[in-house]
Scaffold this motif. Structure first.
Motif, PDB file in Angstrom:
ATOM      1  N   HIS A   1     -37.935  60.290  13.472  1.00 41.76           N
ATOM      2  CA  HIS A   1     -37.922  58.847  13.228  1.00 41.76           C
ATOM      3  C   HIS A   1     -37.548  58.115  14.505  1.00 41.76           C
ATOM      4  O   HIS A   1     -36.596  58.473  15.197  1.00 41.76           O
ATOM      5  CB  HIS A   1     -36.926  58.499  12.127  1.00 41.76           C
ATOM      6  CG  HIS A   1     -37.414  58.841  10.769  1.00 41.76           C
ATOM      7  ND1 HIS A   1     -36.813  58.347   9.606  1.00 41.76           N
ATOM      8  CD2 HIS A   1     -38.438  59.622  10.354  1.00 41.76           C
ATOM      9  CE1 HIS A   1     -37.462  58.811   8.561  1.00 41.76           C
ATOM     10  NE2 HIS A   1     -38.449  59.590   8.978  1.00 41.76           N
TER      11      HIS A   1
ATOM     12  N   SER B   1     -32.507  50.706  11.847  1.00 43.94           N
ATOM     13  CA  SER B   1     -32.071  49.364  11.454  1.00 43.94           C
ATOM     14  C   SER B   1     -30.630  49.431  10.997  1.00 43.94           C
ATOM     15  O   SER B   1     -30.184  50.446  10.454  1.00 43.94           O
ATOM     16  CB  SER B   1     -32.942  48.814  10.325  1.00 43.94           C
ATOM     17  OG  SER B   1     -34.286  48.678  10.729  1.00 43.94           O
TER      18      SER B   1
ATOM     19  N   GLN C   1     -32.844  45.636  14.203  1.00 42.13           N
ATOM     20  CA  GLN C   1     -33.752  46.747  14.175  1.00 42.13           C
ATOM     21  C   GLN C   1     -34.098  47.136  15.602  1.00 42.13           C
ATOM     22  O   GLN C   1     -34.350  46.266  16.449  1.00 42.13           O
ATOM     23  CB  GLN C   1     -35.053  46.438  13.432  1.00 42.13           C
ATOM     24  CG  GLN C   1     -35.939  47.663  13.301  1.00 42.13           C
ATOM     25  CD  GLN C   1     -37.426  47.364  13.251  1.00 42.13           C
ATOM     26  OE1 GLN C   1     -37.833  46.218  13.118  1.00 42.13           O
ATOM     27  NE2 GLN C   1     -38.248  48.398  13.335  1.00 42.13           N
TER      28      GLN C   1
ATOM     29  N   ALA D   1     -30.370  52.661   8.710  1.00 39.44           N
ATOM     30  CA  ALA D   1     -31.580  53.168   8.072  1.00 39.44           C
ATOM     31  C   ALA D   1     -32.570  53.567   9.157  1.00 39.44           C
ATOM     32  O   ALA D   1     -32.693  52.881  10.173  1.00 39.44           O
ATOM     33  CB  ALA D   1     -32.203  52.105   7.171  1.00 39.44           C
ATOM     34  N   SER D   2     -33.258  54.674   8.942  1.00 42.41           N
ATOM     35  CA  SER D   2     -34.272  55.068   9.913  1.00 42.41           C
ATOM     36  C   SER D   2     -35.638  55.154   9.248  1.00 42.41           C
ATOM     37  O   SER D   2     -35.759  55.351   8.039  1.00 42.41           O
ATOM     38  CB  SER D   2     -33.913  56.404  10.577  1.00 42.41           C
ATOM     39  OG  SER D   2     -34.171  57.513   9.727  1.00 42.41           O
ATOM     40  N   SER D   3     -36.670  54.976  10.071  1.00 44.19           N
ATOM     41  CA  SER D   3     -38.040  55.107   9.606  1.00 44.19           C
ATOM     42  C   SER D   3     -38.889  55.664  10.744  1.00 44.19           C
ATOM     43  O   SER D   3     -38.488  55.618  11.902  1.00 44.19           O
ATOM     44  CB  SER D   3     -38.592  53.766   9.110  1.00 44.19           C
ATOM     45  OG  SER D   3     -38.535  52.789  10.119  1.00 44.19           O
TER      46      SER D   3
ATOM     47  N   SER E   1     -41.905  51.168  13.287  1.00 43.01           N
ATOM     48  CA  SER E   1     -41.581  49.810  12.879  1.00 43.01           C
ATOM     49  C   SER E   1     -42.675  49.256  11.974  1.00 43.01           C
ATOM     50  O   SER E   1     -43.853  49.524  12.199  1.00 43.01           O
ATOM     51  CB  SER E   1     -41.431  48.918  14.115  1.00 43.01           C
ATOM     52  OG  SER E   1     -41.135  47.599  13.738  1.00 43.01           O
TER      53      SER E   1
ATOM     54  N   GLN F   1     -37.898  53.263   4.634  1.00 40.60           N
ATOM     55  CA  GLN F   1     -36.617  53.348   5.320  1.00 40.60           C
ATOM     56  C   GLN F   1     -35.692  54.270   4.549  1.00 40.60           C
ATOM     57  O   GLN F   1     -35.585  54.179   3.330  1.00 40.60           O
ATOM     58  CB  GLN F   1     -35.990  51.960   5.451  1.00 40.60           C
ATOM     59  CG  GLN F   1     -36.787  51.049   6.386  1.00 40.60           C
ATOM     60  CD  GLN F   1     -36.014  49.827   6.787  1.00 40.60           C
ATOM     61  OE1 GLN F   1     -34.879  49.896   7.223  1.00 40.60           O
ATOM     62  NE2 GLN F   1     -36.636  48.673   6.635  1.00 40.60           N
TER      63      GLN F   1
ATOM     64  N   SER G   1     -39.517  45.938  10.144  1.00 41.44           N
ATOM     65  CA  SER G   1     -38.880  46.725   9.095  1.00 41.44           C
ATOM     66  C   SER G   1     -37.761  45.972   8.386  1.00 41.44           C
ATOM     67  O   SER G   1     -37.120  46.519   7.514  1.00 41.44           O
ATOM     68  CB  SER G   1     -38.310  48.017   9.688  1.00 41.44           C
ATOM     69  OG  SER G   1     -39.319  48.786  10.288  1.00 41.44           O
TER      70      SER G   1
END
Lengths: 114, 110
Positions: A29, A33, A48, A92-94, A97, A103, B96
């Motif tokens: 990831h 955020s 973020q 939180a990670s994703s 973007s 997330q 996000s």
């Protein structure tokens, strides 16, 4: 994979002090955020970061700052702590973007300012 | 500005009864709507998103743009559904960033 990890789990600080909170995203990831969750309210967006660049900032004073490192981990810094900064801070990670990427939240860091 | 409203802080139903958690939003563009859930002593996790149109754990939610609502429904509540539920919105131009409602604590009684 342990998922998103945050440290410390909880901490107590005094008004006027500085605090650094850390977040390690899920492997692979690249977006992180930060959210602040005051007791009884929903999480509120702070920052973020994606590929080490700030991609968004919420309505928080300049006392709040963050950065993302080359390994995609992140730090949230808060200066001149106020009593009102007492909250659960969520990371939180994703994968990337954008709202299309799910997330994944960490367990949070509980900050108490006395 | 984007805003999410969950009018009920607490909701209590009996097992087997239908449940509906309300969510209203305001956003000038095309939003993406989500429901997040937090079970006791667990971390916040995604339950469902309007764009996928899935039914997760028996829950469904339909985006009603005319009424700017995204209510979460389940025809027969189970005790394991007891949790805190958050409705959230992401704008098409806000990356996000998620805007959350204040949450609804659902309790399903035996």
């Amino acid at each position: 994979d342990a998922g998103v990890t945050q440290s410390p789990t909880h901490l107590i600080k005094t008004r006027g002090q500085h605090v650094t909170l850390r977040c390690s995203p899920i492997s692979g990831h690249k977006s992180v955020s930060w959210y602040q969750q005051v007791l009884g309210q929903g999480p509120q967006f702070i920052f973020q970061y994606y590929e080490k660049e700030e991609r968004g900032r919420g309505n928080f004073p300049d006392r709040f700052s963050a950065r993302q490192f080359p390994n995609y981990s992140s730090e949230l810094n808060v200066n001149a702590l106020l009593l009102g900064d007492s909250a659960l801070y969520l990371c939180a990670s994703s994968l990337a973007s954008g709202s299309g990427y799910e997330q994944y939240f960490g367990p949070g860091t509980r900050l108490t300012v006395t | 500005a984007q805003r999410v409203t969950q009018p009920e802080k607490l909701l209590s139903v009996f097992k087997g009864a239908p449940v509906e958690l309300k969510c209203n939003y305001s956003y000038s563009g095309s939003p993406e709507l989500f429901w997040y859930v937090q079970y006791s002593r667990q971390r916040l996790q995604l339950l469902l998103r309007h764009i996928s149109r899935e039914s997760i754990k028996g829950f469904t939610a339909d985006l009603n743009k005319g009424e700017t609502s995204f209510h979460l429904k389940k025809p027969f509540a189970q005790e394991e559904d007891s949790a805190m539920y958050y409705c959230a919105l992401s704008g098409s131009t806000s990356g996000s960033r998620l805007t959350f409602g204040e949450g609804t604590q659902l309790t399903v009684n035996p």
